[in-house]
Design a protein around this motif. Sequence first.
Motif, mmCIF file in Angstrom:
data_model
loop_
_atom_site.group_PDB
_atom_site.id
_atom_site.type_symbol
_atom_site.label_atom_id
_atom_site.label_comp_id
_atom_site.label_asym_id
_atom_site.label_seq_id
_atom_site.Cartn_x
_atom_site.Cartn_y
_atom_site.Cartn_z
ATOM 1 N N LYS B 17 0.833 -1.201 0.000
ATOM 2 C CA LYS B 17 0.000 0.000 0.000
ATOM 3 C C LYS B 17 0.872 1.257 0.000
ATOM 4 O O LYS B 17 2.083 1.199 0.245
ATOM 5 C CB LYS B 17 -0.904 0.031 1.241
ATOM 6 N N THR B 18 0.220 2.400 -0.242
ATOM 7 C CA THR B 18 0.924 3.686 -0.183
ATOM 8 C C THR B 18 0.801 4.285 1.206
ATOM 9 O O THR B 18 -0.305 4.400 1.739
ATOM 10 C CB THR B 18 0.349 4.664 -1.215
ATOM 11 N N THR B 20 1.144 7.565 3.546
ATOM 12 C CA THR B 20 1.136 9.026 3.440
ATOM 13 C C THR B 20 1.314 9.632 4.814
ATOM 14 O O THR B 20 0.520 9.384 5.719
ATOM 15 C CB THR B 20 -0.175 9.529 2.814
ATOM 16 N N ARG B 61 10.520 5.433 -5.048
ATOM 17 C CA ARG B 61 9.155 5.222 -4.540
ATOM 18 C C ARG B 61 8.675 6.344 -3.626
ATOM 19 O O ARG B 61 7.585 6.271 -3.066
ATOM 20 C CB ARG B 61 9.117 3.892 -3.780
ATOM 21 N N HIS B 76 4.913 10.618 0.669
ATOM 22 C CA HIS B 76 4.298 9.378 0.229
ATOM 23 C C HIS B 76 5.367 8.330 -0.054
ATOM 24 O O HIS B 76 6.395 8.646 -0.669
ATOM 25 C CB HIS B 76 3.504 9.597 -1.064
ATOM 26 N N THR B 78 5.209 4.804 -2.032
ATOM 27 C CA THR B 78 4.368 3.879 -2.789
ATOM 28 C C THR B 78 4.939 2.473 -2.722
ATOM 29 O O THR B 78 6.133 2.289 -2.448
ATOM 30 C CB THR B 78 4.274 4.309 -4.258
#
Lengths: 115, 112
Positions: B17-18, B20, B61, B76, B78
């Motif tokens: 998942k990302t 944040t 990423r 973020h 990723t």
Amino acid sequence: GAGVSQSPSNKVTEKGKDVELRCDPISGHTALYWYRQSLGQGLEFLIYFQGNSAPDKSGLPSDRFSAERTGGSVSTLTIQRTQQEDSAVYLCASSLGQGGNEKLFFGSGTQLSVL
Amino acid sequence: SQKIEQNSEALNIQEGKTATLTCNYTNYSPAYLQWYRQDPGRGPVFLLLIRENEKEKRKERLKVTFDTTLKQSLFHITASQPADSATYLCALNKDSSYKLIFGSGTRLLVRP
């Protein structure tokens, strides 16, 4: 060495004793910073050296704290008459130049415990 | 008063998942904002720098945004991996000076 070196890595002392923490910055880096990090907290700015300019001591919490940088290289942070609230990780960082666009290279810190 | 705020609660996400992370600041006008990663027992390691006139910066990423109107930066990661688990600190220069002021960091935990 390749990175910022700090010694000792751990220091346990008794309340009221003086301690000296050492930082060896990356060769050629003109700027040197000391920060303090208490458990679970962010980094608290202590002092900044840049070349031969007068250091910025605005972050030193009391007159028991002092620092020097000899020959524009190695720096020593001295804490006199240590108190329990001085217990923290003391981090040293250096950068190639000054300015907010300079990235800092940190040492692994000295964990100071005052009993 | 001047503040840099990062979520003190750990962020726990699933691998892939990302992630944040948020950095909010008040009463600063930084020209630069930096993000660092800190692992237990180690000093912070520089990741990315973004300038006030840049909206977004990417590195592999990682992606950082900088909104000087909202006074916020988002970080973020990723395709997150368990090896990304660490504490992430934002830092900004105070009033265009050399002095970097750090937030208290947000701990990220990526579950395999």
